[in-house]
Design a protein around this motif. Structure first.
Motif, mmCIF file in Angstrom:
data_model
loop_
_atom_site.group_PDB
_atom_site.id
_atom_site.type_symbol
_atom_site.label_atom_id
_atom_site.label_comp_id
_atom_site.label_asym_id
_atom_site.label_seq_id
_atom_site.Cartn_x
_atom_site.Cartn_y
_atom_site.Cartn_z
ATOM 1 N N PRO B 108 0.817 -1.311 0.069
ATOM 2 C CA PRO B 108 -0.233 -0.069 0.147
ATOM 3 C C PRO B 108 0.810 1.202 -0.154
ATOM 4 C CG PRO B 108 -0.112 -1.093 2.204
ATOM 5 C CD PRO B 108 0.723 -2.040 1.151
ATOM 6 N N ILE B 109 0.169 2.376 -0.549
ATOM 7 C CA ILE B 109 1.123 3.642 -0.578
ATOM 8 C C ILE B 109 1.102 4.471 1.031
ATOM 9 C CG2 ILE B 109 0.798 5.984 -1.289
ATOM 10 C CD1 ILE B 109 1.975 4.077 -3.577
ATOM 11 N N ASP B 110 2.305 4.661 1.053
ATOM 12 C CA ASP B 110 2.648 5.333 2.524
ATOM 13 C C ASP B 110 2.193 6.987 2.226
ATOM 14 O OD1 ASP B 110 3.213 6.318 4.984
ATOM 15 O OD2 ASP B 110 4.959 5.298 5.147
ATOM 16 N N ARG B 111 1.227 7.444 2.415
ATOM 17 C CA ARG B 111 0.894 8.814 2.228
ATOM 18 C C ARG B 111 1.861 9.837 2.864
ATOM 19 N NH1 ARG B 111 -4.195 10.328 0.829
ATOM 20 N NH2 ARG B 111 -3.519 12.166 0.811
ATOM 21 N N ALA B 112 2.467 9.215 4.034
ATOM 22 C CA ALA B 112 3.503 10.176 4.672
ATOM 23 C C ALA B 112 4.638 10.344 3.821
ATOM 24 C CB ALA B 112 3.709 9.510 6.037
ATOM 25 N N LYS B 113 4.984 9.377 3.067
ATOM 26 C CA LYS B 113 6.352 9.458 2.134
ATOM 27 C C LYS B 113 5.987 10.164 0.706
ATOM 28 C CE LYS B 113 8.630 5.356 3.990
ATOM 29 N NZ LYS B 113 9.045 4.007 3.853
ATOM 30 N N LEU B 114 4.789 10.360 0.395
ATOM 31 C CA LEU B 114 4.397 10.741 -0.709
ATOM 32 C C LEU B 114 3.943 12.127 -0.871
ATOM 33 C CD1 LEU B 114 4.369 9.632 -3.465
ATOM 34 C CD2 LEU B 114 2.202 9.062 -3.290
ATOM 35 N N GLU B 135 -6.941 0.701 2.134
ATOM 36 C CA GLU B 135 -5.458 1.498 1.673
ATOM 37 C C GLU B 135 -5.722 1.896 0.333
ATOM 38 O OE1 GLU B 135 -2.869 1.317 4.004
ATOM 39 O OE2 GLU B 135 -3.000 -0.872 4.995
ATOM 40 N N GLN B 136 -4.590 2.859 0.158
ATOM 41 C CA GLN B 136 -4.494 3.388 -1.172
ATOM 42 C C GLN B 136 -3.420 2.458 -1.809
ATOM 43 O OE1 GLN B 136 -4.422 7.333 -0.040
ATOM 44 N NE2 GLN B 136 -6.255 7.813 -1.365
ATOM 45 N N TRP B 137 -3.501 2.190 -3.156
ATOM 46 C CA TRP B 137 -2.282 0.921 -3.578
ATOM 47 C C TRP B 137 -1.802 1.683 -4.695
ATOM 48 C CZ3 TRP B 137 -1.501 -3.459 -1.182
ATOM 49 C CH2 TRP B 137 -2.607 -3.662 -0.239
ATOM 50 N N GLY B 138 -1.755 2.619 -5.248
ATOM 51 C CA GLY B 138 -0.821 3.205 -6.210
ATOM 52 C C GLY B 138 -1.137 4.589 -6.511
#
Lengths: 308, 366
Positions: B108-114, B135-138
């Motif tokens: 899953p995408i870690d929004r804190a890093k994006l 979760e967000q996956w991409g």
């Protein structure tokens, strides 16, 4: 060379191998065959065995923490849906027809190179015939597309001479596929045929001619029987190649001539647990093709022995 | 001092080389992970040469790009790698990525890093096909529509998918079976999205079977079932087809190149979906993957470059303002045409695609 052998004798591994080689005929066979055997097992038998294994799995890849479940359902699915059988039969008919056409097209070429052309030119002629095979199957398929498309070279020529009914649909049908496949497989027919024809003693043909046998009789009674091994080897090679073709039918074939290998490819290409079914179908195709070729070889060999 | 090899040193050297060779797969992977590289599987044109040069110069991270053409191809490669994925980022279609998630292939995408997530157009950032299981996956990258491409010199502007089944056009049509199937279902009056069949699988099966039989019945009219999206450009240029179900990307490129073609969404509708970059589970170069995605989203110019190289619409904010009038025109659909598009439903996709995939095999084999 002698110095090299003397040098090698200093090494215990070499000494051990030569001693083993001298011990018995069985040991000699073992030493000579071990590397090719390992190669065949590693590159041919092992992948096939893996495919047989996968074909009995319920799903593949097996998920972490789960045990593989065995089933015959993948094989049964081949018979459950008649459409698979249609593509399967179509493949066998197509491969048989293409093999015969390849034989018809290539035999005169092989005969010319082996028997008619001056001995000094034979290697050059063989090289000329082999040269296109240095280019990959995909590129040669695209070359045919450029030739046969509605705006391709052939249709442009038809338009130029004012032929009515142009453009003629030459691409994405049995015609384009057959031409492309014959072109693709001709080398595998040519080489065994050339090898067989080249061995025929010219004196036998001359003697037959001197005794008054016309050309067609010499061909039927001498050339054809003596080139039987080449014909059988060439036909077997070409058939097995054609039955498993994937890329060229994808590029040159149309909706009406989907071959079974393409169906298998489509099953494997699906995102999901479709490998067991694809593997089962591959094993069915491989087994049936080998049985078909085996029968063909057996019939010809029996006929050959009967005449001998 | 000269080095004189003895039998012992030669045999020892060979032994070490053999052991090193056997350990190579285990050694190479951590080495690649630590070497400032990023391994990506992407469709042609999704990572432009210009962006790649800028990114590599600015970050020192080297991109190893493998071009892929198909979702199944990526899925099968990943299945074969059995959890030790050679790719850090793969390209998933919005309506197919559930298969990758369910198989455990994606992280899953870690929004804190994006940090640049907010650079994605809002309607795409919050779309249902980005999320699954909370979760967000991409990262959605480009938007594709599937409609009707036709040669304007040979075909009058069509308004219905009827033209694909008109005997006058026999031998001049082409389509991708899986993509066209849902359109054909809608054309025949069934629910191509299968949203209304979720609790009635037998009804869905009947609808799929009827559509399959209809397509088999009209098989003689099809010049070719194509696979890679760009193949349709070649068939149009060589004059072998004049009508085709096609993606907006190849269609736009053909039009921008000056070929006499047009692209429309007929009244029975078309489909829309997106492609995005997804990070693989336990990716060896996870940090580099986030650096890459942040860099890609940072500038609308990256989006414009992708539009020019693929013909697809970008999800990055501000992209449209950077396009020329000709590019905008080639990409544009009228409001009416846009209203005919339906997004592939990510919840019903697993259900309906299983049925369609089987039907597609049968159509091909028939």
């Amino acid at each position: 060379m002698t110095r090299l052998l003397i040098h090698l004798r200093r090494y215990s591994v070499y000494r051990g191998l030569t001693d083993l080689y001298a011990r018995s005929p069985l040991a000699r066979v073992l030493i000579v065959c071990i590397v090719p055997l390992l190669w065949i097992i590693g590159t041919t038998v092992a992948p096939l065995a893996q495919m047989v294994l996968v074909s009995f799995y319920d799903s593949f890849p097996v998920r972490e923490g789960e045990a593989a479940r065995w089933t015959l359902a993948n094989y049964a699915s081949f018979f459950e849906r008649p459409l698979y059988l249609t593509a399967f039969m179509r493949s066998f008919v197509f491969a048989t027809v293409v093999t015969l056409l390849t034989l018809l097209v290539v035999f005169p070429i092989a005969y010319y190179i082996a028997k008619v052309a001056p001995r000094g030119r034979r290697t050059r002629l063989l090289l000329l015939v082999i040269a296109p095979f240095w280019v990959s199957e995909i590129i040669r398929s695209f070359a045919w597309i450029v030739m046969l498309a509605n705006r391709g070279a052939v249709n442009s020529f038809f338009s130029f001479i004012g032929m009515p009914g142009t453009p003629v649909e030459l691409l994405y049908n049995n015609f384009s596929l057959t031409i492309g496949v014959i072109y693709l497989t001709s080398l595998y027919m040519l080489l065994p045929l050339y090898a067989a024809l080249e061995k025929i003693d010219d004196n036998v043909l001359e003697a037959a001619a001197n005794l008054g046998a016309p050309a067609w009789r010499r061909f039927l009674r001498i050339v054809l029987p003596l080139s039987r091994d080449g014909v059988v080897a060439g036909c077997s090679l070409v058939f097995l190649l054609v039955i498993g073709l994937y890329a060229m039918p994808q590029l040159l074939g149309g909706p009406g001539n989907t071959l079974f290998a393409t169906t298998i490819g489509q099953i494997f290409a699906k995102a999901g647990a479709s490998w067991p079914q694809g593997s089962a179908f591959s094993i069915i195709l491989t087994g049936a093709a080998l049985a078909y070729v085996g029968l063909f070889v057996a019939i010809f060999q029996r006929r050959g022995r009967g005449r001998a | 001092m000269t080095f004189k090899p003895t039998r012992r040193t030669v045999l020892t050297g060979m032994g070490i080389a053999g052991v090193a060779g056997l350990c190579a797969p285990g050694l190479i992977r951590p080495a690649r992970a630590a070497s400032g590289e990023l391994n990506i599987w992407a469709y042609d044109g999704f990572i432009t040469d210009a962006f790649r040069r800028r990114f590599e110069d600015e970050t020192g991270i080297r991109l190893n790009i493998r071009t892929v053409t198909d979702q199944g191809e990526q899925f099968n490669l990943m299945a074969a790698e059995d959890g030790k994925f050679s790719a850090d980022i793969v390209t998933c279609a919005g309506h197919r990525f559930y298969q990758f998630i369910d198989a455990g292939f994606l992280a899953p995408i870690d929004r804190a890093k994006l940090g640049n997530w907010n650079r994605i157009e809002d309607e795409y950032a919050s779309a249902s096909w980005v999320s699954r299981s909370g979760e967000q996956w991409g990262v959605p990258l480009v938007v594709v529509s599937t409609g009707l491409l036709y040669n304007t010199e040979e075909i009058e502007a069509p308004e219905s998918w009827d033209v694909m089944f008109n005997e006058a056009n026999a031998g001049r049509t082409a389509y991708q079976i899986q993509d066209f199937f849902q359109i054909a279902m809608n054309y025949l009056g069934y629910d191509g999205s299968a949203a209304s069949y979720m609790n009635t699988p037998d009804v869905a099966q009947r609808a799929v079977d009827a559509t399959r039989d209809f397509l088999i019945e009209h098989k003689h009219m099809v010049r070719r079932y194509y696979e890679a999206a760009t193949e349709i450009q070649q068939m149009m240029v060589t004059g072998d087809v004049a009508l085709a179900q096609a993606g907006s990307g190849p269609s736009s490129q053909l039009i921008i190149d000056g070929f006499p073609a047009a692209y429309t969404i007929p009244r029975e509708g078309g489909l829309a979906y997106a492609y995005g970059f997804n990070i693989t589970k336990d990716a060896a170069n996870m940090e580099n993957a986030y650096t890459f995605l942040n860099a890609l989203l940072a500038d609308a110019e990256n989006g414009a470059e992708i539009v020019r190289s693929t013909g697809l619409s970008s999800t990055i904010k501000g992209t449209e303002a950077l396009l020329t009038d000709q590019e905008k025109e080639a990409l544009a659909l009228s409001a009416e045409e846009r209203s005919r598009l339906s997004w592939v439903d990510v919840e019903t996709a697993p259900f309906i695609f299983d049925l369609i995939d089987k039907a597609a095999e049968e159509i091909r084999a028939a």
